[in-house]
Design a protein around this motif. Structure first.
Motif, mmCIF file in Angstrom:
data_model
loop_
_atom_site.group_PDB
_atom_site.id
_atom_site.type_symbol
_atom_site.label_atom_id
_atom_site.label_comp_id
_atom_site.label_asym_id
_atom_site.label_seq_id
_atom_site.Cartn_x
_atom_site.Cartn_y
_atom_site.Cartn_z
ATOM 1 N N VAL A 135 -4.498 13.076 -2.274
ATOM 2 C CA VAL A 135 -4.025 11.497 -1.892
ATOM 3 C C VAL A 135 -3.994 11.091 -3.164
ATOM 4 C CG1 VAL A 135 -4.234 9.400 -0.671
ATOM 5 C CG2 VAL A 135 -4.646 11.791 0.471
ATOM 6 N N VAL A 136 -2.787 10.431 -3.568
ATOM 7 C CA VAL A 136 -2.806 9.543 -4.792
ATOM 8 C C VAL A 136 -2.310 8.283 -4.314
ATOM 9 C CG1 VAL A 136 -1.488 9.302 -7.107
ATOM 10 C CG2 VAL A 136 -1.942 11.705 -6.189
ATOM 11 N N SER A 137 -3.300 7.225 -4.589
ATOM 12 C CA SER A 137 -2.885 5.892 -4.264
ATOM 13 C C SER A 137 -2.088 5.372 -5.521
ATOM 14 C CB SER A 137 -4.158 5.189 -4.203
ATOM 15 O OG SER A 137 -5.055 5.488 -3.158
ATOM 16 N N THR A 167 -6.687 7.533 -7.643
ATOM 17 C CA THR A 167 -5.794 6.466 -7.916
ATOM 18 C C THR A 167 -5.010 6.857 -9.129
ATOM 19 O OG1 THR A 167 -7.395 5.042 -7.104
ATOM 20 C CG2 THR A 167 -5.616 3.880 -8.329
ATOM 21 N N LEU A 168 -3.613 6.483 -8.962
ATOM 22 C CA LEU A 168 -2.849 7.093 -10.198
ATOM 23 C C LEU A 168 -3.429 6.409 -11.455
ATOM 24 C CD1 LEU A 168 -0.145 8.052 -11.074
ATOM 25 C CD2 LEU A 168 1.053 5.619 -10.961
ATOM 26 N N PRO A 169 -3.607 7.356 -12.278
ATOM 27 C CA PRO A 169 -4.049 6.719 -13.930
ATOM 28 C C PRO A 169 -3.351 5.778 -14.312
ATOM 29 C CG PRO A 169 -4.251 9.070 -13.586
ATOM 30 C CD PRO A 169 -3.364 8.654 -12.417
ATOM 31 N N VAL A 170 -4.064 4.507 -14.337
ATOM 32 C CA VAL A 170 -3.185 3.352 -14.915
ATOM 33 C C VAL A 170 -4.137 2.441 -15.950
ATOM 34 C CG1 VAL A 170 -1.762 2.842 -13.143
ATOM 35 C CG2 VAL A 170 -4.026 1.877 -13.056
ATOM 36 N N THR A 171 -3.563 1.630 -16.948
ATOM 37 C CA THR A 171 -4.429 0.812 -17.575
ATOM 38 C C THR A 171 -3.581 -0.668 -17.689
ATOM 39 O OG1 THR A 171 -5.314 0.344 -19.971
ATOM 40 C CG2 THR A 171 -2.825 1.237 -19.877
ATOM 41 N N TYR A 172 -4.159 -1.870 -18.094
ATOM 42 C CA TYR A 172 -3.532 -3.110 -18.016
ATOM 43 C C TYR A 172 -2.302 -3.101 -18.931
ATOM 44 C CZ TYR A 172 -8.054 -4.250 -15.588
ATOM 45 O OH TYR A 172 -8.944 -4.273 -14.731
ATOM 46 N N ASP A 173 -1.458 -3.758 -18.292
ATOM 47 C CA ASP A 173 -0.045 -3.913 -19.007
ATOM 48 C C ASP A 173 -0.320 -4.886 -20.524
ATOM 49 O OD1 ASP A 173 2.566 -4.397 -20.024
ATOM 50 O OD2 ASP A 173 3.121 -5.045 -18.072
ATOM 51 N N THR A 216 0.945 -1.130 -0.150
ATOM 52 C CA THR A 216 -0.106 0.154 0.049
ATOM 53 C C THR A 216 0.805 1.246 0.010
ATOM 54 O OG1 THR A 216 -1.658 -1.123 1.282
ATOM 55 C CG2 THR A 216 -1.761 1.460 1.323
ATOM 56 N N ALA A 217 0.549 1.952 -0.850
ATOM 57 C CA ALA A 217 1.364 3.366 -0.932
ATOM 58 C C ALA A 217 0.384 4.614 -1.520
ATOM 59 C CB ALA A 217 2.686 3.178 -2.034
ATOM 60 N N MET A 218 0.587 5.654 -0.661
ATOM 61 C CA MET A 218 -0.184 6.692 -0.916
ATOM 62 C C MET A 218 0.720 8.133 -0.751
ATOM 63 S SD MET A 218 -3.768 5.966 0.945
ATOM 64 C CE MET A 218 -5.046 4.852 0.435
ATOM 65 N N VAL A 219 0.499 9.044 -1.631
ATOM 66 C CA VAL A 219 1.202 10.003 -1.736
ATOM 67 C C VAL A 219 0.243 11.121 -1.321
ATOM 68 C CG1 VAL A 219 2.501 11.801 -2.866
ATOM 69 C CG2 VAL A 219 2.991 9.607 -3.386
#
Length: 378
Positions: free
Chosen positions: A133-135, A324-330, A118-121
């Protein structure tokens, strides 16, 4: 690093596992998010201890100072870091490690060491009245920099590393270094808590009030809640923040939503109880919090936590924006996620410039789908 490109298109590759298959066996990640809560608890408790006053204050402080574990991040990282901000804003990395030390196999066996799953900025703006807060999802593929190993020697940089492995490789200093590399944002502090500490803190608070919009049952985390209002004690709260199969798409991304909702519920709880009028309760909570929290050496004392508490005092859940940090599936491994280049840059740029994170930044992210079935309060 295999970042998404172009318009940050999100469609998973043909034949990819379903979202429910994402991050198999990672039931322990959520605990780390509990750390943000621990930050608020530790900081507010330090403030409360001072308000007790009286001749025993110095003694109480000395006892609490002895509880806190500190790591000298600045010495470990040296000068190869983003520049410090001088506008009054502050960035804190909140970590949750999955150490099972002292749990007697209660949260699973066969897991050695610890990871910061778990990491949050936490970004506190220059007015110290608002926060973002950015997870960072634990399975995010990142460019991990070379890091000093706690036992000596250096771990080489890795081009495509899973984010949560940074802690295992080089402890909290390596995790801080990884976050700074991916974000370009200097971390002023870090705070951390583990499974045992999380449950003890929630029990010491007397539980946290939440409301569920629907029944939640997860055989992996053992959580079973009916729709409605609940007061969660330590073990049940841990089950909630570990839950993923029963919410959203069944991935760690859905679990982050639960954890963010629980953070707000925890802040509501802490702000609603009158600790200043109960010195014994206050000291017990302060003792538990400081024994539970690890921090950088610049923050690892009761007096410094007091100053942090004052910095955070004006921030209410309504003034805390969580994303949440914007992400997509690898594309190379749909069991992992990669940052969406354009969107993630907008998030980190906002923190560096001390601006609110644009809501549109997370629009196309797989971490921004659906609402959490949990809300704060009763």
């Amino acid at each position: 690093m295999p970042h998404a490109s172009g318009d940050d298109h999100l469609a998973p590759p043909a034949g990819a596992p379903t979202p429910a298959d994402y991050g198999p066996g990672k039931v322990y990640r959520s605990r780390r998010r509990a750390r943000l809560r621990s930050l608020r608890i530790a900081a507010w408790v330090a403030l409360g201890v001072v308000s007790v006053g009286g001749g025993g204050l110095a003694y109480l402080w000395s006892q609490l100072d002895g509880n806190i574990q500190g790591t000298d991040i600045n010495t470990a990282l040296g000068h190869d870091r983003p520049g410090e901000q001088h506008d009054g804003s502050m960035d804190i990395l909140l970590l949750g490690s999955d150490s099972r030390a002292g749990t007697h196999g209660q949260y699973g066996t066969g897991v050695s060491g610890a990871r910061s799953d778990t990491a949050m900025v936490l970004h506190v703006d220059k007015s110290h009245q608002k926060a973002s807060v950015v997870s960072v999802p634990r399975d995010t593929i990142v460019e991990r920099p070379h890091c000093a190993k706690p036992q000596g020697g250096t771990a080489p940089a890795e081009h495509q590393a899973m984010f949560n492995e940074s802690y295992q490789v080089g402890g909290p200093a390596c995790t801080v270094k990884t976050v700074e590399k991916m974000s370009g944002v200097r971390m002023d502090h870090y705070l951390e808590v583990d499974f045992n500490g999380f449950t003890k803190l929630i029990d010491e608070l007397g539980g946290v009030d939440i409301t569920t919009s629907k029944a939640i049952k997860d055989d992996s985390s053992h959580l079973s809640l009916t729709a409605g209002r609940h007061t969660l004690k330590g073990e049940q709260a841990l089950e909630l923040v570990r839950t993923r199969h029963a919410v959203s798409d069944g991935s760690d991304l859905g679990r982050i939503q639960l954890q963010q909702a629980f953070i707000k519920a925890l802040i509501h709880r802490f702000d609603s109880i009158g600790l200043a009028s109960d010195p014994t309760k206050l000291y017990d909570l302060a003792d538990t919090a400081t024994r539970t929290v690890s921090a950088d050496s610049d923050l690892a004392s009761a007096s410094k936590l007091l100053r942090l508490a004052k910095d955070l005092k004006g921030i209410t859940p309504g003034h805390m924006n969580m994303v949440t940090l914007p992400v997509t599936y690898d594309p190379q491994d749909p069991g992992r996620v990669v940052p969406l280049d354009k969107a993630s840059h907008r998030v980190w740029d906002a923190l560096r410039d001390d601006r609110p994170i644009p809501r549109s930044a997370a629009k196309n992210s797989v971490g921004d789908r659906g609402d959490s079935p949990v809300t704060a309060g009763t």
